[in-house]
Design a protein around this motif. Structure first.
Motif, PDB file in Angstrom:
ATOM      1  N   PHE A 148      17.596   6.748  -0.336  1.00 28.32           N
ATOM      2  CA  PHE A 148      18.891   7.535  -0.549  1.00 28.32           C
ATOM      3  C   PHE A 148      19.951   6.543  -0.762  1.00 28.32           C
ATOM      4  CE2 PHE A 148      16.541  10.001   2.795  1.00 28.32           C
ATOM      5  CZ  PHE A 148      16.237  11.112   2.005  1.00 28.32           C
ATOM      6  N   GLY A 149      19.947   5.210  -0.578  1.00 27.67           N
ATOM      7  CA  GLY A 149      21.144   4.503  -1.254  1.00 27.67           C
ATOM      8  C   GLY A 149      21.826   4.151  -0.221  1.00 27.67           C
ATOM      9  N   ILE A 150      23.104   3.803  -0.494  1.00 24.41           N
ATOM     10  CA  ILE A 150      24.080   3.222   0.212  1.00 24.41           C
ATOM     11  C   ILE A 150      24.611   4.263   1.123  1.00 24.41           C
ATOM     12  CG2 ILE A 150      26.123   3.682  -1.023  1.00 24.41           C
ATOM     13  CD1 ILE A 150      25.337   0.437   0.846  1.00 24.41           C
ATOM     14  N   LYS A 151      24.524   5.309   1.002  1.00 20.70           N
ATOM     15  CA  LYS A 151      25.154   6.549   1.899  1.00 20.70           C
ATOM     16  C   LYS A 151      24.312   6.786   3.013  1.00 20.70           C
ATOM     17  CE  LYS A 151      22.564  10.435  -0.130  1.00 20.70           C
ATOM     18  NZ  LYS A 151      22.869  11.721  -1.148  1.00 20.70           N
ATOM     19  N   THR A 152      23.245   5.843   3.159  1.00 18.65           N
ATOM     20  CA  THR A 152      22.197   6.111   4.262  1.00 18.65           C
ATOM     21  C   THR A 152      22.636   5.719   5.814  1.00 18.65           C
ATOM     22  OG1 THR A 152      20.302   5.621   2.782  1.00 18.65           O
ATOM     23  CG2 THR A 152      19.884   5.588   5.133  1.00 18.65           C
ATOM     24  N   HIS A 153      23.447   4.563   5.816  1.00 19.63           N
ATOM     25  CA  HIS A 153      24.041   4.296   7.103  1.00 19.63           C
ATOM     26  C   HIS A 153      25.078   5.289   7.705  1.00 19.63           C
ATOM     27  CE1 HIS A 153      26.347   1.686   9.807  1.00 19.63           C
ATOM     28  NE2 HIS A 153      25.165   1.118   9.947  1.00 19.63           N
ATOM     29  N   GLU A 154      25.964   5.775   6.820  1.00 18.45           N
ATOM     30  CA  GLU A 154      26.918   6.666   7.250  1.00 18.45           C
ATOM     31  C   GLU A 154      26.099   7.896   7.771  1.00 18.45           C
ATOM     32  OE1 GLU A 154      30.822   9.313   5.625  1.00 18.45           O
ATOM     33  OE2 GLU A 154      29.907   7.605   4.382  1.00 18.45           O
ATOM     34  N   ALA A 155      25.062   8.365   6.877  1.00 21.45           N
ATOM     35  CA  ALA A 155      24.421   9.614   7.243  1.00 21.45           C
ATOM     36  C   ALA A 155      23.787   9.650   8.769  1.00 21.45           C
ATOM     37  CB  ALA A 155      23.468  10.002   6.074  1.00 21.45           C
ATOM     38  N   MET A 156      23.122   8.507   8.708  1.00 15.81           N
ATOM     39  CA  MET A 156      22.577   7.998  10.119  1.00 15.81           C
ATOM     40  C   MET A 156      23.459   8.314  11.089  1.00 15.81           C
ATOM     41  SD  MET A 156      22.272   5.423  12.434  1.00 15.81           S
ATOM     42  CE  MET A 156      22.664   4.062  11.167  1.00 15.81           C
ATOM     43  N   LEU A 157      24.601   7.813  11.167  1.00 18.60           N
ATOM     44  CA  LEU A 157      25.540   7.754  12.251  1.00 18.60           C
ATOM     45  C   LEU A 157      26.100   9.382  12.395  1.00 18.60           C
ATOM     46  CD1 LEU A 157      27.724   4.509  11.448  1.00 18.60           C
ATOM     47  CD2 LEU A 157      25.984   4.857  13.217  1.00 18.60           C
ATOM     48  N   GLU A 158      26.281   9.768  11.305  1.00 21.83           N
ATOM     49  CA  GLU A 158      26.656  11.268  11.468  1.00 21.83           C
ATOM     50  C   GLU A 158      25.638  12.189  12.127  1.00 21.83           C
ATOM     51  OE1 GLU A 158      29.133  14.418  11.231  1.00 21.83           O
ATOM     52  OE2 GLU A 158      29.737  12.340  10.680  1.00 21.83           O
ATOM     53  N   PHE A 159      24.324  11.718  11.786  1.00 18.86           N
ATOM     54  CA  PHE A 159      23.369  12.506  12.528  1.00 18.86           C
ATOM     55  C   PHE A 159      23.208  12.411  13.806  1.00 18.86           C
ATOM     56  CE2 PHE A 159      19.072  11.995  14.484  1.00 18.86           C
ATOM     57  CZ  PHE A 159      18.638  13.218  14.348  1.00 18.86           C
ATOM     58  N   VAL A 160      23.461  11.091  14.277  1.00 14.39           N
ATOM     59  CA  VAL A 160      23.669  10.775  15.800  1.00 14.39           C
ATOM     60  C   VAL A 160      24.977  11.366  16.450  1.00 14.39           C
ATOM     61  CG1 VAL A 160      24.533   8.868  17.266  1.00 14.39           C
ATOM     62  CG2 VAL A 160      22.607   8.459  15.673  1.00 14.39           C
ATOM     63  N   LYS A 161      25.968  11.693  15.829  1.00 17.53           N
ATOM     64  CA  LYS A 161      27.213  12.225  16.291  1.00 17.53           C
ATOM     65  C   LYS A 161      26.872  13.708  16.682  1.00 17.53           C
ATOM     66  CE  LYS A 161      30.756  10.851  14.287  1.00 17.53           C
ATOM     67  NZ  LYS A 161      31.998  10.953  12.936  1.00 17.53           N
ATOM     68  N   GLU A 162      26.135  14.308  15.685  1.00 15.69           N
ATOM     69  CA  GLU A 162      25.828  15.669  15.595  1.00 15.69           C
ATOM     70  C   GLU A 162      24.746  16.034  16.754  1.00 15.69           C
ATOM     71  OE1 GLU A 162      27.623  18.234  14.590  1.00 15.69           O
ATOM     72  OE2 GLU A 162      28.953  16.731  13.973  1.00 15.69           O
ATOM     73  N   VAL A 163      23.514  15.130  16.826  1.00 20.44           N
ATOM     74  CA  VAL A 163      22.375  15.647  17.413  1.00 20.44           C
ATOM     75  C   VAL A 163      22.777  15.444  19.027  1.00 20.44           C
ATOM     76  CG1 VAL A 163      21.285  13.319  17.772  1.00 20.44           C
ATOM     77  CG2 VAL A 163      20.017  15.303  17.356  1.00 20.44           C
ATOM     78  N   LYS A 164      23.590  14.519  19.428  1.00 19.30           N
ATOM     79  CA  LYS A 164      24.143  14.140  20.795  1.00 19.30           C
ATOM     80  C   LYS A 164      24.485  15.484  21.672  1.00 19.30           C
ATOM     81  CE  LYS A 164      27.455  11.499  22.018  1.00 19.30           C
ATOM     82  NZ  LYS A 164      28.602  12.289  22.405  1.00 19.30           N
ATOM     83  N   LYS A 165      24.834  16.311  20.592  1.00 18.19           N
ATOM     84  CA  LYS A 165      25.439  17.577  21.216  1.00 18.19           C
ATOM     85  C   LYS A 165      24.490  18.650  21.597  1.00 18.19           C
ATOM     86  CE  LYS A 165      29.302  17.916  17.925  1.00 18.19           C
ATOM     87  NZ  LYS A 165      29.412  18.526  16.461  1.00 18.19           N
ATOM     88  N   TYR A 166      23.060  18.175  21.287  1.00 20.55           N
ATOM     89  CA  TYR A 166      22.089  19.066  21.364  1.00 20.55           C
ATOM     90  C   TYR A 166      20.997  18.569  22.475  1.00 20.55           C
ATOM     91  CZ  TYR A 166      24.771  21.740  17.823  1.00 20.55           C
ATOM     92  OH  TYR A 166      25.596  21.985  17.239  1.00 20.55           O
TER      93      TYR A 166
END
Length: 205
Positions: A148-166
Motif C-alpha cells: 500500500f506504500g507510504i500511506k500505510t503507517h498513517e492508515a495503521m494508526l487510524e485503524f488503531v484510533k477507531e478499533v479501540k472504540k469497539y
C-alpha cells in the motif's frame, strides 16, 4: 518451504489459529522468510490451502481448549485478509468457549477491505495487537515493505484510533532488535497519545 495444513498450534500457553499465508507486507524481519514454523512446533505453518470456516471450527471441536489462556488469530499470514471468516469463527467461539480472543495484525484491515471494518470487531475480538514497527512512516515502510506504500503507517494508526472504540484492549508492539532506545521512546509517545498499551516484544528465533 515445506507446507502442511496446520490450523491450530500452541504457543505461550495460548492456542493460535492459522488461517492464511496471504499478507500485504514483506517485512525485513519476518520469521516466515527463514523458517517453516515457530515456537518449537514441528508442523509447518505454511498452509497447503486456506481452511474453510467449517474446517477451523472442526479443529476446535477436536481439541481440549480448557487449558489455554487465550485464543489468538496469528499464523504465517495477515489474519485480517480473512477478517469476515474470522468474525464468523469468533461468533462460534464466543458461544462455546469462555476464552479471550486476540488478533495479531499489521493494522491493514481497512485498506485490505477498502472500508471501515472496526465496528465489526465489537463483541467478537477482545484484544487487538497491532505491529507498530517504527515511529517514522518512511523507515516503517522500509521495514515492512507494504504493497500500500507510504500511506500505510498513517492508515495503521487510524485503524488503531477507531478499533479501540469497539474492543476492550489494544496493544501496539515493536520488535526489540529493530529499533533504537530513542525510537522506542517515540513509539511510547505515539501509544500515549492514542491511549493504548505499548509492548516491546522479543525477536523470536
Amino acid at each position: 518451504m515445506k507446507k502442511d495444513f496446520t490450523i491450530l498450534y500452541p504457543a505461550h500457553e495460548n492456542i493460535y489459529v492459522n488461517v492464511t499465508n496471504r499478507c500485504p507486507f514483506n517485512c525485513t524481519f519476518c520469521l516466515r522468510q527463514s523458517m517453516d514454523s515457530v515456537y518449537g512446533n514441528e508442523k509447518s505453518l505454511w498452509l497447503t490451502k486456506e481452511p474453510s470456516v467449517e474446517e477451523v471450527i472442526d479443529a476446535f471441536k477436536q481439541r481440549d481448549i480448557s487449558s489455554y489462556k487465550e485464543i489468538v488469530f496469528c499464523g504465517f499470514g495477515e489474519p485480517t485478509e480473512r477478517l469476515y471468516d474470522i468474525f464468523e469463527i469468533c461468533d462460534y467461539l464466543k458461544q462455546n468457549y469462555d476464552k479471550p480472543i486476540r488478533i495479531n495484525t499489521n493494522g491493514m484491515a481497512n485498506l485490505i477491505w477498502n472500508k471501515d471494518t472496526t465496528k465489526d470487531f465489537k463483541n467478537r475480538i477482545d484484544i487487538v495487537s497491532v505491529s507498530l514497527n517504527h515511529p517514522d512512516k518512511n523507515k516503517y515502510q522500509k521495514l515492512v515493505r507494504s504493497k500500500f506504500g507510504i500511506k500505510t503507517h498513517e492508515a495503521m494508526l487510524e485503524f488503531v484510533k477507531e478499533v479501540k472504540k469497539y474492543v476492550s484492549k489494544v496493544v501496539l508492539t515493536t520488535v526489540d532488535t529493530t529499533l533504537s532506545k530513542e525510537e522506542e521512546k517515540l513509539c511510547q509517545k505515539i501509544c500515549d497519545e492514542l491511549q493504548v498499551e505499548y509492548r516491546i516484544r522479543p525477536y523470536e528465533e
